[in-house]
Scaffold this active site. Structure first.
Site, mmCIF file in Angstrom:
data_model
loop_
_atom_site.group_PDB
_atom_site.id
_atom_site.type_symbol
_atom_site.label_atom_id
_atom_site.label_comp_id
_atom_site.label_asym_id
_atom_site.label_seq_id
_atom_site.Cartn_x
_atom_site.Cartn_y
_atom_site.Cartn_z
ATOM 1 N N GLY A 189 0.674 -1.246 0.022
ATOM 2 C CA GLY A 189 -0.078 0.049 -0.016
ATOM 3 C C GLY A 189 0.889 1.215 -0.019
ATOM 4 O O GLY A 189 1.784 1.369 -0.708
ATOM 5 N N SER A 190 0.495 2.334 0.677
ATOM 6 C CA SER A 190 1.061 3.581 0.728
ATOM 7 C C SER A 190 2.423 3.604 1.277
ATOM 8 O O SER A 190 3.413 4.349 0.852
ATOM 9 C CB SER A 190 0.141 4.521 1.499
ATOM 10 O OG SER A 190 -1.078 4.520 0.761
#
Lengths: 642, 386
Positions: free
Chosen positions: A322-323
């Site tokens: 993810g981020s």
């Protein structure tokens, strides 16, 4: 009268003749006895001397104590405890079943125990003792002792058993020991001993030969019942080697408690030396139970638990980063020159590519974002844009420099490599061409990108230490056959990333935690522990449909557990002189900022509190722990932007 | 022949006590004491260097036996002749009694409990049968023993106790009775072809007799034929005995140093397997010396027999000697694995009173034969009823 005398004379002659024959017969028979004695005692004497010695002399193997496993400060994590057990030597009893029946009246014996004993007796040589029951109390031992005459073949033994004083806190690093299976038997006689244990996972398995040690010998004189009369000679063995881990058992416990009831991993790593100080994986299991032998029910409960207690999540759990992956994409973009740090990308809340629309997590958009702002706000559209400009292969090139796509080489079994996708990878693995949309998804750490929590910790450490390819280690020793040796100090090579680029990304991570509006502002360290830099991540495990997006994305709390997002957070501290990296992945935890960040922050704070260099500033140990491979760039605090 | 030139007083046998003591074979008495002494030493070793529990009791029994032996040596041999059938009758009755109401011991009925000791009628019978057969053949001429019909009563005398002992069941004792009796038949002048015939018939009936053996007896025979087949079962004893004996070597492991004996690998080391312990601790030299002592006893027996002037005495002496020999040979051959395991003790050495008493009574009677070697004896035991 004369006739009778005469008659007796004839009889006497006959008697004498026959007595001579009888005497001759007896001489022959007595000679046979003497000849037999000569044969047995002189001709065959040596053979029978050997047999007599084999009768009387019994060679006993002296099992060495298994090596201890201690933490970085010498606190014991795996030890040996006194263990009373009952053994059975099958050749010393005529009827194994009857002996077990008698024993069963003294101490409880389950059918499970009996079956195992009978099975082991079949497998082992008849003079090798087989364990019937272990971990008996003093009272049990006394009762068996009193009844010993009725229990032929039963031996009471006082041995050492493996124990893990910290229970399940470090089970995935330590592994466990269990009874030796047939496939594991080698020519090492130690494995044939009753109650022999072999390392089945983690350090216990990797260092099994060194931990095991070398058995000694004792020649004892035994009587016909096998009772030892005296010891004739003794040769001591070598105890197993003591293995020192890099873990701090206090931090290990703390991190495990922080994860609590969640299912996840938490890793604390020294960014310069690669030493792992905490390696928490929850839920866990009690290695003591494996040593004792699990009941079928206990085993079923372990394997059917959806939170997978047996899974070594820090190295074998693979999650979309993810981020938390955005720092890698940002560095790739800066190094490739596809964007300048101060250049902005406008985020309207989505980005269109052909007919497809890629959404930012913030529905109405962030507006114009430069790189630092994009990291601080975790703006998806900014990273869609630079990923599009880079192409997946240049992202992957940077990803591999941060350990993605290959095992970190921690040295524990079961480590997985994650996935760092490229065009060639997709063609080879799936037989399909790469789509540009997939590049965009990879740009925010989703799609095909998969990483283990350990890889995330390594990434963070490499970001924090100024771009040096530090690798994680969990032991101060490395196995070398049956021995161990000190692990040589790591020479972390420079990854070849410009200090300026790193500083931009580090600054962005500082803002995530410290700047107003940062996604993890609540995760700031308590007063006095300095500043921390970090990055949140929330990895979707489901696809959000257009209908759902229009209606409003369902909150995680309203979803069933297995469909909720994974919560991630990576961080390092102190910001101005990075020392520790922490990576937290909570499976189906929800949001990175709300679930993972508080755990990481608390663990980081505890790590800094326990740091010996803080308590004893001039301690030579603390000084020695910081190698000289630190890049100077990391030590310089960048200017802070808001 | 020479008897005519002896003084009538010696022929009549009315000697004074002093003359009898003078005539007694004291060297045989010393020999018996020497053998028993070896036994005391071995029992002392078997108890790991302790008089208890065996040596002290064995000494007490031997003292009783010695008094009995010397007492019997002074008894006029004609009394044994006179009461031979009576003794035999009592022994046979006792055998019937154990058959009827004997107590169970060692899985076989062999004892009668008479309160202070256990009477074993088969042991009594070993002496009684010798006396009865000696009396029967004392009056037989060479022609008499040539008639098959004349042999039927003594054959009945033998087979009755043999059958009773077999029923107990005690194969070892039955065979000893049979063999002892055979020797007396042989020495009495029974024709050689009779023995040939009996031997042939005996061999022929072995397969039939096999069917009548008890399971444990069959097992012992089979184990004897192949002891290694069952090293932890029935063959265990004989294997361990051979190991103990063989490991003794020429000079042995030293008194009280036998590992097989003292670590309990050797079974029954104070009774049936005591020779093994002796040979383990004192080696082949010690074993041969003991066998030599036994051979000396046998030589004395033969000498007494041949020196005797009446057939009864000759037969009694040879019968006792043969019984003694059978004990020695069967026991030693058994512990060395030459014959199957049978419960026969080593004379004067194995712990236990019954066999020792039997043998010492036998030797006492034999010594009486020696003391009264020149006494004339009529067909029924008198000296003037010829």
């Amino acid at each position: 009268m004369r006739a009778s005398v005469h008659r007796d004379g004839d009889r006497a002659k006959l008697f004498t003749r026959r007595a001579a024959m009888l005497g001759a017969g007896k001489v022959v028979l007595v000679s046979a006895l003497a000849a037999r004695m000569y044969y047995l005692q002189i001709i065959e004497g040596d053979k029978y001397k050997t047999l007599a010695d084999e009768n009387r002399i019994s060679l006993r193997l002296l099992p060495p104590p298994r090596g201890r496993i201690v933490d970085r400060f010498g606190a014991p994590m795996a030890i040996n405890q006194q263990n009373f057990r009952v053994l059975l030597v099958s050749e010393q009893t005529r009827d194994v079943g009857a002996t077990l029946d008698m024993l069963g009246e003294i101490i409880p014996l389950t059918d499970f125990d009996r079956q195992r004993v009978v099975r082991e007796i079949r497998r082992k040589r008849s003079f090798m003792p087989v364990t019937v029951r272990e971990n008996l109390t003093w009272e049990d031992m006394a009762r068996i002792h009193v009844n010993a005459p009725d229990l032929p073949g039963i031996i009471i033994d006082e041995g050492l058993a493996r124990a893990y004083p910290h229970g399940d806190d470090a089970a995935h690093v330590l592994g466990y020991v269990a009874a030796v299976s047939e496939a594991e038997l080698t020519d090492d006689p130690l494995l044939d001993l009753p109650g022999a244990r072999i390392g089945k996972g983690g350090i216990e398995r990797e260092f099994d030969l060194a931990l095991r040690g070398r058995g000694g010998n004792s020649q004892v004189e035994v009587n016909a019942l096998g009772r030892v009369i005296r010891e004739l000679s003794r040769e001591e063995g070598d105890p197993g080697a003591e293995i020192q881990l890099t873990l701090d058992v206090r931090l290990q416990e703390f991190a495990s408690r922080q994860i609590g009831e969640e299912s996840g991993s938490c890793i604390v790593m020294d960014v310069h030396t690669g030493e792992v100080l905490a390696y928490a994986a929850q839920p866990s299991y009690d290695p003591n139970a494996f040593n004792r032998g699990l009941t079928p029910d206990e085993w079923k409960a372990l394997v059917s638990n959806p939170k997978a207690p047996l899974s070594n999540k820090p190295i074998s759990g693979q999650y979309a980063p993810g981020s938390t992956f955005k720092m890698v994409v940002a560095l790739a973009a800066l190094e490739a020159g596809v964007i300048r740090p101060e250049q902005t990308v406008y985020c309207p809340g989505h980005m269109s590519l052909g007919s497809a629309r890629f959404h930012c997590w913030k529905k109405h958009g962030h507006g114009a974002m430069n790189m630092t702002e994009a990291i601080k706000n975790s703006c998806d559209v900014y990273f869609y844009e630079i990923a599009k400009r880079l192409g997946v292969d240049r992202i992957a090139d940077m990803g591999r420099r941060f350990s993605f796509g290959e095992p970190t080489g921690l040295g524990l079994a079961g480590e997985r490599s994650g996935t760092m996708p490229t065009r060639a990878w997709k063609q080879a693995a799936l037989g399909q061409p790469w789509h540009q949309g997939e590049t965009l998804i990879a740009g925010i750490g989703q799609g095909y990108v998969l990483a283990t929590p350990m890889q995330l910790a390594v990434m963070t450490a490499r970001l924090a230490n100024g771009g040096f390819a530090v690798n994680p280690v969990v032991t101060r020793h490395v196995p070398k056959g049956r021995e161990i040796q000190e692990r040589p100090p790591q020479k972390a090579p420079d990854l070849g990333i410009s200090r300026a680029s790193l500083q931009i990304v580090q600054n962005g991570m500082w803002e995530v935690v410290n700047a107003p509006g940062g996604t993890a502002r609540k995760a700031r360290l308590p007063e006095g522990l300095g500043e921390m830099a970090g990055k949140t991540g929330t990895a979707q495990v489901r696809r959000i449909t257009k209908a759902e997006r229009d209606a409003g994305v369902t909150k995680n709390e309203d979803l069933p557990w297995e469909r909720r997002d994974h919560a991630l957070f990576v961080c390092y501290a102190p910001y101005d002189a990075p020392r520790y990296a922490v990576a937290v992945v909570i499976e189906h935890g929800g949001g990175g900022s709300t679930v993972a960040a508080p755990i990481a922050s608390a663990v980081m704070a505890e790590t800094l509190r326990l740091d010996p260099s803080r308590k004893v500033p001039d301690s030579p140990v603390a000084g020695g722990e910081a190698p000289d491979t630190v890049g100077s760039g990391a030590a310089v605090a960048p200017e802070k932007e808001v | 022949m020479a008897s005519e030139f002896l003084s009538p007083r010696l022929r009549r046998g009315d000697m004074t006590l002093g003359e009898k003591l003078w005539q007694m074979s004291w060297s045989l008495v010393l020999l018996v004491i020497a053998i028993a002494g070896v036994g005391f030493l071995m029992l002392y070793s078997a108890a790991n260097g302790s008089m208890d529990p065996w040596t002290s009791r064995q000494m007490a029994r031997f003292s009783v036996g010695l008094v009995l032996m010397l007492g019997l040596a002074l008894v006029d041999v004609r009394l044994f002749m006179r009461y031979a059938y009576a003794v035999y009758g009592i022994a046979l009755a006792l055998l019937v009694l154990v058959e009827v109401k004997g107590t169970i011991g060692m899985g076989a009925q062999r004892w009668i409990d008479v309160g202070f000791f256990q009477l074993q009628p088969s042991e009594v019978m070993k002496i009684a049968l010798v006396l009865a057969l000696a009396r029967y053949f004392h009056g037989a001429s060479i022609d008499d023993v040539g008639r098959p019909g004349y042999l039927l009563p003594p054959i009945a005398l033998v087979l009755a106790p043999v059958a009773l002992v077999l029923r107990q069941p005690d194969l070892g004792t039955a065979l000893m009775l049979l063999m002892g009796a055979t020797v007396l038949f042989f020495l009495s002048g029974v024709r050689m072809w009779v023995f040939g015939l009996v031997a042939a018939v005996g061999v022929g009936t072995v397969p039939v007799a096999w069917q009548f053996l008890h399971e444990y007896q069959k097992k012992r025979v089979l184990t004897f034929l192949n002891p290694e087949n069952d090293p932890l079962g029935a063959g265990y004893h004989i294997m361990q005995s051979k190991i103990a004996l063989g490991s003794g070597g020429l000079f042995g492991k030293g008194f009280m140093q036998g590992t097989q004996s003292h670590l309990n690998f050797l079974p029954e080391r104070q009774t049936d397997f005591i020779f093994t312990m002796l040979a383990e601790e004192l080696g082949m030299v010690g074993g041969l010396i003991l066998i030599g002592l036994y051979v000396l006893v046998l030589i004395y027996g033969f000498a007494i027999s041949l020196r005797c002037r009446q057939q009864f005495g000759r037969l009694v002496a040879i019968g006792v000697t043969t019984t003694f020999f059978l004990y020695v040979f069967i026991n030693i051959a058994m512990v060395m694995g030459l014959i199957p395991v049978v419960g026969v003790p080593l004379p004067l050495i194995s712990y236990g009173g019954t066999a020792m008493l039997t043998l010492m009574i036998g030797i006492g009677i034999m010594m009486s034969v020696h003391v009264h070697r020149d006494v004339q004896m009529g067909r029924r035991g008198g000296y003037d009823d010829d």
